[in-house]
Write a protein that holds these residues in place. Structure first.
Motif, PDB file in Angstrom:
ATOM      1  N   GLU A 586       0.835  -1.206   0.000  1.00 21.56           N
ATOM      2  CA  GLU A 586       0.000   0.000   0.000  1.00 21.56           C
ATOM      3  C   GLU A 586       0.870   1.257   0.000  1.00 21.56           C
ATOM      4  N   CYS A 587       1.859   1.274   0.907  1.00 20.81           N
ATOM      5  CA  CYS A 587       2.721   2.457   1.043  1.00 20.81           C
ATOM      6  C   CYS A 587       3.558   2.674  -0.215  1.00 20.81           C
ATOM      7  N   ALA A 588       4.115   1.583  -0.770  1.00 19.10           N
ATOM      8  CA  ALA A 588       4.955   1.701  -1.974  1.00 19.10           C
ATOM      9  C   ALA A 588       4.128   2.204  -3.160  1.00 19.10           C
ATOM     10  N   LEU A 589       2.909   1.715  -3.295  1.00 13.91           N
ATOM     11  CA  LEU A 589       2.028   2.171  -4.378  1.00 13.91           C
ATOM     12  C   LEU A 589       1.710   3.660  -4.238  1.00 13.91           C
ATOM     13  N   SER A 590       1.494   4.102  -2.986  1.00 15.59           N
ATOM     14  CA  SER A 590       1.191   5.522  -2.747  1.00 15.59           C
ATOM     15  C   SER A 590       2.348   6.410  -3.175  1.00 15.59           C
ATOM     16  N   VAL A 591       3.583   5.980  -2.844  1.00 16.26           N
ATOM     17  CA  VAL A 591       4.765   6.770  -3.212  1.00 16.26           C
ATOM     18  C   VAL A 591       4.935   6.785  -4.735  1.00 16.26           C
ATOM     19  N   LEU A 592       4.785   5.612  -5.372  1.00 13.68           N
ATOM     20  CA  LEU A 592       4.935   5.534  -6.827  1.00 13.68           C
ATOM     21  C   LEU A 592       3.908   6.416  -7.530  1.00 13.68           C
ATOM     22  N   LEU A 593       2.673   6.400  -7.041  1.00 13.92           N
ATOM     23  CA  LEU A 593       1.619   7.226  -7.636  1.00 13.92           C
ATOM     24  C   LEU A 593       1.949   8.709  -7.480  1.00 13.92           C
ATOM     25  N   GLN A 594       2.388   9.113  -6.290  1.00 11.11           N
ATOM     26  CA  GLN A 594       2.724  10.520  -6.035  1.00 11.11           C
ATOM     27  C   GLN A 594       3.849  10.986  -6.957  1.00 11.11           C
ATOM     28  N   LEU A 595       4.879  10.158  -7.111  1.00 13.36           N
ATOM     29  CA  LEU A 595       5.994  10.513  -7.994  1.00 13.36           C
ATOM     30  C   LEU A 595       5.557  10.531  -9.459  1.00 13.36           C
ATOM     31  N   GLY A 596       4.769   9.517  -9.843  1.00 12.76           N
ATOM     32  CA  GLY A 596       4.338   9.388 -11.235  1.00 12.76           C
ATOM     33  C   GLY A 596       3.431  10.509 -11.696  1.00 12.76           C
ATOM     34  N   LEU A 597       2.625  11.059 -10.786  1.00 13.60           N
ATOM     35  CA  LEU A 597       1.725  12.156 -11.150  1.00 13.60           C
ATOM     36  C   LEU A 597       2.508  13.406 -11.537  1.00 13.60           C
TER      37      LEU A 597
END
Length: 644
Positions: A586-597
């Motif tokens: 969950e945490c890794a996906l949140s970070v990846l999404l934040q960076l990817g946006l």
């Protein structure tokens, strides 16, 4: 009584049907009843309160539309199949809104906080349904006036804006819950987090805790939570909240009553007005507060001593803090006890009107005086004793502060003896659990001295200094002060080189401090990113979630994104998404999404490291939060044509 009738009409609207012969006007009346019913809901959970009130306000804006359809339908409306379908869809949308609002009014506060993102998604779904239903209505066929059309258009614009709005999740609350669920050792800092959580979730009074247990039991019985681990987490946290409130009773979710409740079943025969609203026990010394409500003197005095200035039952601000004895009620209680052979437990004669013994007050007063003693041993023993008393309960923390214990303790932080420093900083940590004491400790100039001990003290003193800074940083003004006092760099050093306990205390403090934008920049310059990467690599430390949570904060800062968005870090994120625990993912996906946006090349890099198949898998078998994050990343990939 009228309120109850409206609520019942709103409930019935959920089960009736327009096919029962009542026609379109009856359907409209049912929809109006639903809106009127939700307008009477109270007690929205704090985590969703703002969203609930906004939704109710928007629903009420639709009443003129329904009134006009009802009036037209009473004398000239000839319904078409299209109109019937539109009204049916409109009713379904309103019922979906009502169901969600009821959940946020009566549901488990802990569960709603844990699943705040999922609940926000439910609000967005309701906004979409309402907007679609309003769009489908044949306004010209019905003959709706221009004024009402304009009001409907305004409501639709508000619904669209609300749906587009990104989550305004209370990230401090989310971090506090993560720390409580993940930390294995019981720390003083955890008590601070628990007390803060209890206040934020409004689960610090006994009646609220009893209501929460009922809500959790209902949630389990209705299979509202499928994950056994989540159920255990909710149960454990509720149990800790009960301990803080002094309720010595286990949380039982598989039966109608706890064992202790069964032993007390005869108390159900006691007239309700004889029970204190705080403790739900028969009152011995009932007193009246400014709002006219009556409480047991000891209970309400403890409430006031904890710096509360509201009436526990009504939530109203108290105009004054005077307590007036309710002699009439006390006489009635005594008469009832004599008549029913009920033994009324007399208050301990040694206790004062505030429920605190004169002996304890005298002891604390003496200890505070001894803090200024010229004899080293007397002073050291006083600090140690105050440290222990401040750890034990909230009343002691308030008493020590009221007797002037904080200023001499702050002065002793600079005493050139490692043992004295260690006990003093820990005593201030325990005292700072109280919200008012946080202000007093900072006002006395403790923060620079605590930072000094963090840099040069013993291992335990450094750990407890980090925990103290975490506790003090709950207040926004203290976040600024700690950053300006050069407190960030020594915390980063503790994160790099401390014991496991020290690393955990440093991580929680750095997370809280990094909620301040200026402190994010300070942390990046102090080298926090390499320290966090080390935590991700050293899996045996069990701090992956803490590290990723801080990364998520830093990813919202331009300097942070530049430092984090290296290929090696993206590869690490993909590895965690592939092999981590459910919470890690969950945490890794949140970070990846934040960076990817902010940078689509990061998504491309993640694809090169094989993230796609794991995202697809998580949309099917991940936790609720993981599914949402994975779907968001896939949608972002699709938007830029990155999907393989």
């Amino acid at each position: 009584m009228e309120r109850q009738r409206v609520m019942e009409r709103g409930e019935k609207a959920g089960v009736s049907s327009s096919s029962n012969g009542g026609g379109e006007v009856d359907v409209v009346v049912e929809m109006m009843d639903v809106i009127e019913a939700v307008g009477l809901y109270v007690g929205y959970r704090r985590t969703q309160r703002k969203e609930c009130l906004n939704l109710v306000r928007r629903l009420k804006l639709l009443l003129p539309l329904l009134e006009e359809i009802k009036e037209i339908g009473n004398y000239k409306l000839v319904p078409s199949e299209g109109l019937k379908t539109s009204l049916d869809n409109f009713k379904k949308a309103l019922l979906a809104a009502k169901k969600l609002l009821k959940k946020c009014s009566c549901g488990s506060k802990i569960y709603l906080a844990m699943e705040s993102e999922a609940v926000m998604s439910s609000f967005h779904a309701v906004y979409e349904k309402l907007n679609q239903a309003l769009d489908d209505l044949p306004y010209d066929e019905i003959g709706i006036s221009v004024e009402v059309k304009e009001q409907v258009e305004l409501t639709r614009m508000q619904l669209k804006r609300a749906k587009k709005r990104s989550d305004t999740q209370d990230i401090e609350l989310a971090m506090d819950m993560m720390v409580v669920f993940s930390k294995k050792d019981d720390r003083n800092a955890d008590n601070a987090i628990l007390e803060r959580l209890a206040i934020k979730l409004e689960l610090h009074a006994v009646p609220d805790l009893k209501a929460e247990e009922v809500a959790v039991r209902k949630l389990v019985n209705e299979r509202g939570v499928q994950n056994a681990e989540s159920i255990q987490q909710i149960k454990d946290l509720l149990g800790k909240f009960k301990q803080i409130a002094g309720v010595d009773e286990a949380v039982v979710l598989d039966g109608p009553f706890s064992s202790k409740s069964l032993q007390r079943c005869r108390s159900l025969l006691i007239p309700h007005e004889f029970l204190c609203p705080i403790t739900l026990e028969i009152m011995v010394d009932p007193v009246i507060v400014a709002t006219g409500q009556t409480y047991e003197r000891e209970s309400i005095q403890k409430w006031l001593n904890s710096n509360h200035r509201t009436c526990p039952k009504t939530g109203q601000t108290l105009g004054h803090l005077s307590l007036a004895s309710n002699f009439a009620l006390r006489n009635l209680i005594q008469e009832w006890c004599e008549k029913n052979n009920y033994e009324l437990h007399k208050k301990d004669a040694c206790l004062g009107s505030d429920g605190i013994s004169a002996e304890l007050k005298e002891e604390i007063s003496s200890l505070v005086q001894n803090l200024s003693s010229s004899e080293f041993e007397v002073r050291r023993e006083a600090i140690k004793k105050i440290r222990m008393l401040a750890k034990e309960n909230p009343d002691n923390r308030i008493l020590i502060a009221n007797y002037g214990g904080i200023p001499p303790l702050v002065q002793l932080l600079s005493y050139q003896d490692p043992n004295i420093q260690e006990h003093t900083v820990t005593a201030l940590l325990n005292l700072s659990i109280d919200e008012t004491n946080k202000i007093l400790v900072a006002r006395e100039g403790a923060i620079p001295a605590i930072v000094e001990i963090l840099q040069h003290g013993t291992n335990e003193a450094r750990e407890n200094s980090a925990a103290a800074l975490f506790s003090l940083s709950m207040l926004d003004e203290n976040k600024v002060l700690i950053g300006a006092s050069n407190g960030i760099r020594p915390l980063v050093l503790l994160l790099q080189n401390g014991t496991i306990r020290g690393k955990k205390d440093a991580a929680t403090a750095l997370f809280n401090l990094s909620l301040n934008q200026t402190n994010k920049s300070r942390a990046i310059k102090a080298g926090i990113i390499p320290a966090l990467l080390h935590l991700l690599e050293e899996k045996n430390l069990g701090m992956i979630d803490e590290a990723l949570s801080i990364f998520l904060l830093l990813a919202s800062h331009p300097e942070g994104r530049n430092e984090i968005g290296k290929l090696s870090f993206i590869k690490t994120l993909v590895d965690i998404i592939r092999n981590g625990t459910p919470k890690n993912k969950e945490c890794a996906l949140s970070v990846l999404l934040q960076l990817g946006l902010h940078n689509s090349s990061i998504i491309l890099a993640a694809l090169q490291y094989g993230v796609y198949e794991h995202l697809v898998e998580l949309t099917k078998s991940g936790t609720n939060r993981a599914q949402r994050k994975a779907n968001s990343i896939l949608q972002h990939m699709s938007k830029y044509g990155h999907i393989p």
